[in-house]
Design a protein around this motif. Structure first.
Motif, PDB file in Angstrom:
ATOM      1  N   ASP A 194     -72.497 -42.144 -59.789  1.00 56.37           N
ATOM      2  CA  ASP A 194     -72.807 -43.079 -60.876  1.00 56.37           C
ATOM      3  C   ASP A 194     -71.530 -43.667 -61.468  1.00 56.37           C
ATOM      4  O   ASP A 194     -71.457 -44.873 -61.747  1.00 56.37           O
ATOM      5  CB  ASP A 194     -73.605 -42.362 -61.973  1.00 56.37           C
ATOM      6  N   CYS A 195     -70.531 -42.829 -61.668  1.00 57.21           N
ATOM      7  CA  CYS A 195     -69.274 -43.303 -62.245  1.00 57.21           C
ATOM      8  C   CYS A 195     -68.619 -44.356 -61.358  1.00 57.21           C
ATOM      9  O   CYS A 195     -68.067 -45.346 -61.843  1.00 57.21           O
ATOM     10  CB  CYS A 195     -68.310 -42.143 -62.451  1.00 57.21           C
ATOM     11  N   ASP A 217     -69.790 -39.302 -69.352  1.00 57.78           N
ATOM     12  CA  ASP A 217     -70.478 -38.996 -68.097  1.00 57.78           C
ATOM     13  C   ASP A 217     -70.082 -37.620 -67.571  1.00 57.78           C
ATOM     14  O   ASP A 217     -70.910 -36.894 -67.003  1.00 57.78           O
ATOM     15  CB  ASP A 217     -70.139 -40.057 -67.035  1.00 57.78           C
ATOM     16  N   ILE A 218     -68.812 -37.278 -67.754  1.00 63.15           N
ATOM     17  CA  ILE A 218     -68.269 -36.046 -67.191  1.00 63.15           C
ATOM     18  C   ILE A 218     -68.528 -34.832 -68.081  1.00 63.15           C
ATOM     19  O   ILE A 218     -68.783 -33.725 -67.595  1.00 63.15           O
ATOM     20  CB  ILE A 218     -66.740 -36.192 -66.962  1.00 63.15           C
ATOM     21  N   ARG A 219     -68.476 -35.023 -69.383  1.00 61.99           N
ATOM     22  CA  ARG A 219     -68.541 -33.902 -70.330  1.00 61.99           C
ATOM     23  C   ARG A 219     -69.754 -32.984 -70.130  1.00 61.99           C
ATOM     24  O   ARG A 219     -69.612 -31.744 -70.223  1.00 61.99           O
ATOM     25  CB  ARG A 219     -68.520 -34.426 -71.766  1.00 61.99           C
ATOM     26  N   PRO A 220     -70.974 -33.508 -69.880  1.00 59.97           N
ATOM     27  CA  PRO A 220     -72.138 -32.612 -69.759  1.00 59.97           C
ATOM     28  C   PRO A 220     -71.989 -31.505 -68.720  1.00 59.97           C
ATOM     29  O   PRO A 220     -72.574 -30.425 -68.876  1.00 59.97           O
ATOM     30  CB  PRO A 220     -73.280 -33.574 -69.381  1.00 59.97           C
ATOM     31  N   ASN A 238     -57.543 -42.927 -63.531  1.00 63.25           N
ATOM     32  CA  ASN A 238     -56.406 -43.850 -63.482  1.00 63.25           C
ATOM     33  C   ASN A 238     -56.776 -45.244 -62.988  1.00 63.25           C
ATOM     34  O   ASN A 238     -56.147 -46.228 -63.388  1.00 63.25           O
ATOM     35  CB  ASN A 238     -55.304 -43.273 -62.595  1.00 63.25           C
ATOM     36  N   GLU A 239     -57.781 -45.340 -62.130  1.00 64.14           N
ATOM     37  CA  GLU A 239     -58.112 -46.621 -61.510  1.00 64.14           C
ATOM     38  C   GLU A 239     -59.513 -47.138 -61.854  1.00 64.14           C
ATOM     39  O   GLU A 239     -59.833 -48.284 -61.531  1.00 64.14           O
ATOM     40  CB  GLU A 239     -57.987 -46.508 -59.988  1.00 64.14           C
ATOM     41  N   GLY A 240     -60.347 -46.324 -62.486  1.00 60.69           N
ATOM     42  CA  GLY A 240     -61.701 -46.763 -62.796  1.00 60.69           C
ATOM     43  C   GLY A 240     -62.465 -47.086 -61.526  1.00 60.69           C
ATOM     44  O   GLY A 240     -62.296 -46.438 -60.492  1.00 60.69           O
TER      45      GLY A 240
END
Length: 205
Positions: A128-129, A103-106, A189-191
């Motif tokens: 979204d995350c 999700d973050i990479r783009p 760390n916590e999702g």
């Protein structure tokens, strides 16, 4: 509570505490660009402790009059590659990095021209995350004394004095708990438990 806040680069935890607990969120988009703020920087927990990740911006001859929404990113430096490598070094062993990596990479592969556009795209990805829906509006003109609860100061880490409850961080046995980092630290760390954490914290206004 209706809060007025800045769209910043992978915002601090205090930013998200404010937004999650607000009834309405308004983003300031009509102010001047200010150096050395979280508009174009974030803080993460690296293997060596606190690390600043800063995005270079193009300089203007009329620096003091440049609006933030008109601030362009400096494309001569491959900051995206550097920042993502730093995130990998910091969080590859965290519980949720691999879960959110795609999700973050783009963000670090796309070439943005304007800082503000980048920050708003980051906001949508983070929503979204976290599994959140936080509708927001944007300012149409600048007010020194706005009607909303003015939290624009949170974009300045030197002024933001919020202290939050500790949660488990990757390198805390080496350097202790580091407070109020980028929301990415909490997310990796916590999702999605991060949302409950954000709702439970107290913000200094």
């Amino acid at each position: 509570m209706n809060v007025l806040i800045h769209p910043t680069y992978f915002p601090s935890i205090s930013h998200f505490v404010a937004m999650v607990q607000a009834n309405n969120v308004t983003f300031e988009v009509e102010d001047n660009f200010q150096k050395q703020t979280n508009r174009n920087r974030m803080y993460i927990y690296s293997p060596n402790g606190l690390q600043l990740l800063n995005i270079p911006v193009k300089h203007s001859k009329e620096e003091s009059k440049r609006l933030f929404k008109d601030t362009r990113l400096e494309t001569a430096f491959d900051w995206q590659k550097q920042h993502f490598k730093s995130l990998e070094a910091a969080y590859r062993t965290s519980p949720f990095f691999e879960y959110f990596e795609d999700d973050i990479r783009p963000i670090f592969e796309k070439k943005h021209q304007f800082m503000m556009d980048l920050n708003f795209e980051i906001h949508e990805i983070l929503m979204d995350c976290l599994g959140l829906k936080l509708p927001y509006t944007k300012t149409e003109e600048y007010f020194k004394t706005p009607e909303q609860t003015d939290l624009r100061f949170l974009a300045n880490g030197k002024i933001d004095i919020n202290t939050f409850e500790p949660y488990t961080q990757v390198f805390q046995e080496k350097h202790g708990f580091l407070n109020n980092l980028s929301i990415l630290d909490l997310l990796f760390n916590e999702g999605r438990y991060a949302v409950d954490y954000l709702k439970s914290q107290t913000l200094v206004k």
